[in-house]
Design a protein around this motif. Structure first.
Motif, PDB file in Angstrom:
ATOM      1  N   GLY A 311       0.783  -1.218   0.000  1.00  0.00           N
ATOM      2  CA  GLY A 311       0.000   0.000   0.000  1.00  0.00           C
ATOM      3  C   GLY A 311       0.816   1.269   0.000  1.00  0.00           C
ATOM      4  N   ASP A 312       0.088   2.407   0.075  1.00  0.00           N
ATOM      5  CA  ASP A 312       0.662   3.742   0.056  1.00  0.00           C
ATOM      6  C   ASP A 312       0.499   4.383   1.431  1.00  0.00           C
ATOM      7  N   SER A 313       1.499   5.161   1.844  1.00  0.00           N
ATOM      8  CA  SER A 313       1.478   5.748   3.179  1.00  0.00           C
ATOM      9  C   SER A 313       2.398   6.960   3.233  1.00  0.00           C
ATOM     10  N   LEU A 314       2.496   7.585   4.409  1.00  0.00           N
ATOM     11  CA  LEU A 314       3.361   8.736   4.679  1.00  0.00           C
ATOM     12  C   LEU A 314       3.164   9.880   3.678  1.00  0.00           C
ATOM     13  N   PRO A 315       1.946  10.380   3.484  1.00  0.00           N
ATOM     14  CA  PRO A 315       1.750  11.485   2.526  1.00  0.00           C
ATOM     15  C   PRO A 315       2.289  12.808   3.067  1.00  0.00           C
ATOM     16  N   VAL A 316       2.937  13.588   2.195  1.00  0.00           N
ATOM     17  CA  VAL A 316       3.472  14.907   2.549  1.00  0.00           C
ATOM     18  C   VAL A 316       3.187  15.867   1.402  1.00  0.00           C
ATOM     19  N   PHE A 317       2.619  17.032   1.713  1.00  0.00           N
ATOM     20  CA  PHE A 317       2.321  18.040   0.692  1.00  0.00           C
ATOM     21  C   PHE A 317       3.585  18.800   0.302  1.00  0.00           C
ATOM     22  N   SER A 318       3.680  19.166  -0.983  1.00  0.00           N
ATOM     23  CA  SER A 318       4.762  20.021  -1.451  1.00  0.00           C
ATOM     24  C   SER A 318       4.559  21.429  -0.902  1.00  0.00           C
ATOM     25  N   PRO A 319       5.606  22.270  -0.868  1.00  0.00           N
ATOM     26  CA  PRO A 319       5.468  23.628  -0.308  1.00  0.00           C
ATOM     27  C   PRO A 319       4.388  24.467  -0.980  1.00  0.00           C
ATOM     28  N   ASP A 320       4.127  24.219  -2.281  1.00  0.00           N
ATOM     29  CA  ASP A 320       3.091  24.994  -2.974  1.00  0.00           C
ATOM     30  C   ASP A 320       1.730  24.302  -2.964  1.00  0.00           C
ATOM     31  N   SER A 321       1.611  23.194  -2.233  1.00  0.00           N
ATOM     32  CA  SER A 321       0.344  22.454  -2.074  1.00  0.00           C
ATOM     33  C   SER A 321      -0.160  21.805  -3.355  1.00  0.00           C
ATOM     34  N   SER A 322       0.655  21.755  -4.398  1.00  0.00           N
ATOM     35  CA  SER A 322       0.184  21.218  -5.677  1.00  0.00           C
ATOM     36  C   SER A 322       0.361  19.708  -5.789  1.00  0.00           C
ATOM     37  N   ARG A 327       4.977   7.259   0.240  1.00  0.00           N
ATOM     38  CA  ARG A 327       5.751   6.017   0.216  1.00  0.00           C
ATOM     39  C   ARG A 327       4.881   4.895  -0.327  1.00  0.00           C
ATOM     40  N   ARG A 328       5.411   4.138  -1.282  1.00  0.00           N
ATOM     41  CA  ARG A 328       4.702   2.958  -1.805  1.00  0.00           C
ATOM     42  C   ARG A 328       5.509   1.717  -1.440  1.00  0.00           C
ATOM     43  N   THR A 329       4.839   0.752  -0.810  1.00  0.00           N
ATOM     44  CA  THR A 329       5.505  -0.440  -0.278  1.00  0.00           C
ATOM     45  C   THR A 329       5.109  -1.668  -1.080  1.00  0.00           C
ATOM     46  N   GLN A 330       6.117  -2.423  -1.500  1.00  0.00           N
ATOM     47  CA  GLN A 330       5.880  -3.635  -2.262  1.00  0.00           C
ATOM     48  C   GLN A 330       5.327  -4.727  -1.348  1.00  0.00           C
ATOM     49  N   PRO A 331       4.801  -5.806  -1.940  1.00  0.00           N
ATOM     50  CA  PRO A 331       4.299  -6.898  -1.124  1.00  0.00           C
ATOM     51  C   PRO A 331       5.407  -7.528  -0.318  1.00  0.00           C
ATOM     52  N   PRO A 332       5.130  -8.613   0.431  1.00  0.00           N
ATOM     53  CA  PRO A 332       5.795  -8.903   1.692  1.00  0.00           C
ATOM     54  C   PRO A 332       7.222  -8.459   1.889  1.00  0.00           C
ATOM     55  N   SER A 333       7.996  -8.244   0.814  1.00  0.00           N
ATOM     56  CA  SER A 333       9.391  -7.862   0.976  1.00  0.00           C
ATOM     57  C   SER A 333       9.545  -6.592   1.792  1.00  0.00           C
ATOM     58  N   GLY A 334       8.557  -5.686   1.722  1.00  0.00           N
ATOM     59  CA  GLY A 334       8.660  -4.431   2.452  1.00  0.00           C
ATOM     60  C   GLY A 334       9.546  -3.402   1.795  1.00  0.00           C
ATOM     61  N   GLU A 335      10.043  -3.662   0.579  1.00  0.00           N
ATOM     62  CA  GLU A 335      10.884  -2.681  -0.103  1.00  0.00           C
ATOM     63  C   GLU A 335      10.036  -1.492  -0.552  1.00  0.00           C
ATOM     64  N   GLU A 336      10.651  -0.296  -0.479  1.00  0.00           N
ATOM     65  CA  GLU A 336       9.860   0.920  -0.626  1.00  0.00           C
ATOM     66  C   GLU A 336      10.566   1.959  -1.489  1.00  0.00           C
ATOM     67  N   ASP A 337       9.764   2.827  -2.095  1.00  0.00           N
ATOM     68  CA  ASP A 337      10.268   3.982  -2.812  1.00  0.00           C
ATOM     69  C   ASP A 337       9.274   5.121  -2.668  1.00  0.00           C
ATOM     70  N   LEU A 338       9.740   6.332  -3.018  1.00  0.00           N
ATOM     71  CA  LEU A 338       8.894   7.511  -2.963  1.00  0.00           C
ATOM     72  C   LEU A 338       8.271   7.788  -4.328  1.00  0.00           C
ATOM     73  N   TYR A 339       7.026   8.239  -4.308  1.00  0.00           N
ATOM     74  CA  TYR A 339       6.289   8.630  -5.494  1.00  0.00           C
ATOM     75  C   TYR A 339       5.670  10.002  -5.231  1.00  0.00           C
ATOM     76  N   GLU A 340       5.283  10.693  -6.315  1.00  0.00           N
ATOM     77  CA  GLU A 340       4.540  11.936  -6.162  1.00  0.00           C
ATOM     78  C   GLU A 340       3.330  11.905  -7.086  1.00  0.00           C
ATOM     79  N   VAL A 341       2.287  12.608  -6.675  1.00  0.00           N
ATOM     80  CA  VAL A 341       1.064  12.659  -7.463  1.00  0.00           C
ATOM     81  C   VAL A 341       0.461  14.053  -7.308  1.00  0.00           C
ATOM     82  N   PRO A 342      -0.106  14.646  -8.355  1.00  0.00           N
ATOM     83  CA  PRO A 342      -0.760  15.951  -8.214  1.00  0.00           C
ATOM     84  C   PRO A 342      -1.949  15.869  -7.261  1.00  0.00           C
ATOM     85  N   VAL A 343      -2.183  16.922  -6.509  1.00  0.00           N
ATOM     86  CA  VAL A 343      -3.348  16.968  -5.623  1.00  0.00           C
ATOM     87  C   VAL A 343      -4.629  16.857  -6.441  1.00  0.00           C
TER      88      VAL A 343
END
Length: 699
Positions: A311-322, A327-343
């Protein structure tokens, strides 16, 4: 200088030498930035050659070796007279600081009348006037290059952080106010049943509690003007709610309730329009990022993780709120990376590609990100991701486990939580007849014990600063490290039946693979290494086959491969994660990757037959490693949901009867191998969390 660097990196001498090019770029940019502290051998080894924080240049002279190659490659480049550079980039022996030397025999320009120059700037007789023009041009080029690089975002300097909270307990979720003069955080003192929200001025010594809830409170977030604080409060075992309260006054407001999902987290957009949290978007699915409008109360799902992912977790807004970074977590391995998405919504964009654990992120004013991550070992460090992506730069010391970063709006103040998390391996009689005693201990995590048939013990430990495999005698003495993972995540060891080899899981290339090490030493061997996640290996009782969990079918299931080689073959038809054959080899036991229930099914001629049956149910999700098989039953740890209360249990499989072996005084390890049974079934080893504290540091 920038143009000359790019010409060199695009030349035939450097086009196919990616590592040398990376080394050269690092030297040039750090030299122009005046950052000599980063041009030390130990730092270059970590930043350029991805060595672990405990890397020893004396025993592994990779920087010196590559520096010799880089100097030779630069000499080769400059031997081509057709290139006519105006400046040479040199790296003198004994140093890694670049020198930018003008080329005196370069193209000439018309002579300038010396009378037009002030007397104190006339050309000395030994230097031709045309050469002066080249010197001047090179000077302007260097100044321009320095100005160009100085205008680019640079990593913040975190060099004088000091303890801010030192009281006993757990102080976490630090959040600096927009003006940077106040710090809000969650604190659970030893005498408290639940954590509450506190605020403290940076120039004060005593925090003030601003909430009075009787339930767990955490994750403070500030309004844009710093007048209000939002936070999460548990309302029942399965739900939490967003509350706000003014900094001055006592009137609270409840905004909305949510089902408990991934790591609890709350952020408040800088434009005061949205809250962001993580919640299961659909019943049965893992967490998505959800937005809540402060004006309408609208609840909008912003992300949907891929099917089967954690699943997805730890959301943080950019300074301009856009935008929202998460954080997106892979299945059981728990490996993770950061993603961004427009509001406003859209397809998430991946920002990091390390497949390493992430435990927090915060924006810097320039749009960069301070990230808490286990990129270079088992201890979290703070790293900086430049705006728009790129290589991450370490900010914090390699010996500090740093999480929960926060940055003031003007970038002048930083805060983070320093975690002290000590797991040790304890020994207790399998019948519970005597109190447990410490067995394998260090100042960091010691986990995943397993007995060999002759009584030796293999275990996983962070004691060297990164996770490695260790072996010790039957009494816990003479611990010897048997792996060198280079800082990549590594663990979950298992003895071969003959006690001569050890299977383990190694995330060497960012994905989990199964490796084999000889107890006698020598190079390790890859058993299963491909584009899939291959985890938690275990042996068949005859030593001919290896079981492991893999997502090669689209979801985590148990697979098997012959030690002699060949292609992996599927074993379970349903999801599976940790697995083990029974001592008599007649059954395969495994855990469900979603809820950690333990199942078993009969084995005949290497194939599972009959119907799978659930052996132990009601386990905590993610707690897949706290069980060990005996000849007639199974030992496992039962813990009460949302508490630290736990006990070692024994289930007699023939009579379907359970009994309590020992009630643990402290929490057991979660989410890893934590229980082992001796060959004579008289002794149990268990991994216990002996110290779990967090304190906040501020700069």
């Amino acid at each position: 200088m920038k143009r000359e660097l790019e010409r060199i990196l695009g030349s035939r001498e450097f086009a196919s030498a990616e590592r040398l090019g990376r080394f050269l770029r690092y030297v040039v940019e750090r030299t122009l930035a005046g950052d000599r502290d980063s041009l030390k051998e130990s730092v270059i080894g970590i930043e350029v050659f991805d060595r672990s924080p405990d890397y020893d240049p004396k025993s592994e002279p990779i920087v010196r070796t590559e520096a010799r190659r880089l100097r030779a490659r630069l000499d080769e480049y400059y031997q081509d007279s057709s290139r006519s550079p105006q400046v040479r980039i040199l790296i003198p022996k004994g140093s890694y600081v670049g020198i930018f030397e003008p080329v005196l025999d370069g193209p000439q320009v018309p002579d300038m009348p010396t009378a037009d120059l002030p007397a104190d700037t006339r050309v000395p007789g030994g230097i031709r006037k045309g050469r002066l023009a080249v010197w001047i041009a090179c000077g302007f080029a260097a100044v321009a290059a320095t100005a160009f690089l100085s205008s680019r975002p640079h990593p913040p300097v975190l060099d004088h952080a000091a303890p801010f909270t030192t009281e006993h307990g757990v102080q976490t979720n630090a959040r600096l106010s927009p003006e940077g003069d106040l710090l809000a955080f969650s604190w659970k003192a030893p005498q408290d049943v639940h954590a509450g929200i506190y605020v403290q001025r940076l120039d004060a010594t005593t925090p003030v509690r601003v909430t009075q809830g009787a339930l767990l409170e955490r994750c403070p977030a500030w309004s844009h003007d710093g007048s209000h604080i939002a936070f999460l409060r548990d309302v029942d075992p399965d739900h939490f709610a967003i509350f706000t309260r003014p900094l001055v006054g006592a009137r609270e407001r409840k905004w909305a309730e949510f089902a408990r999902g991934a790591t609890p987290w709350l952020d408040w957009s800088p434009d005061d329009k949205w809250f962001a949290i993580a919640e299961p978007a659909v019943t049965g699915r893992h967490s998505s990022i959800v937005l809540i409008s402060l004006s309408t109360g609208e609840k909008r799902i912003l992300t949907i993780p891929p099917e089967g992912w954690r699943g997805d977790s730890l959301p943080v807004f950019s300074p301009d709120s856009s935008k929202v970074v998460f954080r997106r977590t892979q299945p059981p391995s728990g490996e993770e990376d950061l993603y961004e998405v427009p509001v406003a919504g859209g397809t998430p964009k991946r920002l990091t590609f390390d497949n390493r654990g992430i435990s927090g992120e915060a924006f810097t004013p320039d749009g960069g990100l301070v990230v808490s991550s286990r990129r270079a070992g088992s201890i979290r460090s703070l790293w900086w991701l430049p705006p728009g992506g790129g290589p991450l730069h370490r900010l914090s010391s390699a010996v500090i486990d740093a999480g929960d970063p926060t940055v003031s709006r003007d970038g002048k103040h930083f805060a983070f939580s320093r975690l002290t998390y000590d797991i040790n391996i304890w020994r207790v009689n399998a019948d519970g007849s005597t109190p447990p005693t410490p067995f394998i201990a260090s100042e960091l995590a010691d986990t995943s014990p397993e007995f060999s048939r002759d009584g030796r013990i293999v275990f996983q430990s962070d004691r060297s600063g990164v996770s490695e495999i260790w072996v010790c005698a039957s009494d816990g003495s003479n611990a010897i490290r048997v792996t060198d993972g280079g800082g990549a995540e590594l663990g979950n060891p298992h003895w071969s039946p003959d006690g001569k080899q050890i299977l383990f899981e190694w995330h060497r290339s960012g994905r989990a693979s199964v490796y084999l090490a000889s107890i006698e030493g020598g190079p390790v061997r890859a058993v299963v290494e491909d584009q899939y996640q291959n985890q938690l290996p275990s042996w068949s009782r005859d030593g001919r086959f290896i079981y492991f969990a893999s997502n090669r079918s689209g979801e985590m299931r148990i697979w098997r491969i012959a030690l002699a080689g060949g292609a992996p073959v599927p074993v379970t038809a349903s999801p599976g994660f940790a697995s083990a054959e029974s001592p008599d080899g007649k059954y395969l036991f495994w855990t469900d990757p979603l809820n950690a229930d333990i199942w078993r099914q009969r084995i005949e001629n290497g194939v599972l037959t009959g119907k799978a049956s659930k052996v132990v149910g009601g386990q905590n999700r993610g707690d897949w490693g706290n069980w060990a098989l005996g000849r007639n039953g199974i030992y496992y740890i039962r813990r009460r949901p949302e508490t630290d209360d736990a006990a070692i249990m024994y289930l007699d499989l023939a009579h379907d009867a359970s009994r309590t072996v020992y009630v643990l005084a402290k929490p057991p390890m979660y989410g890893g191998g934590g229980l082992a049974l001796s060959p004579d079934e008289k002794v149990l080893l268990f991994a216990q969390v002996d110290r779990d504290e967090e304190h906040i540091f501020v700069q």
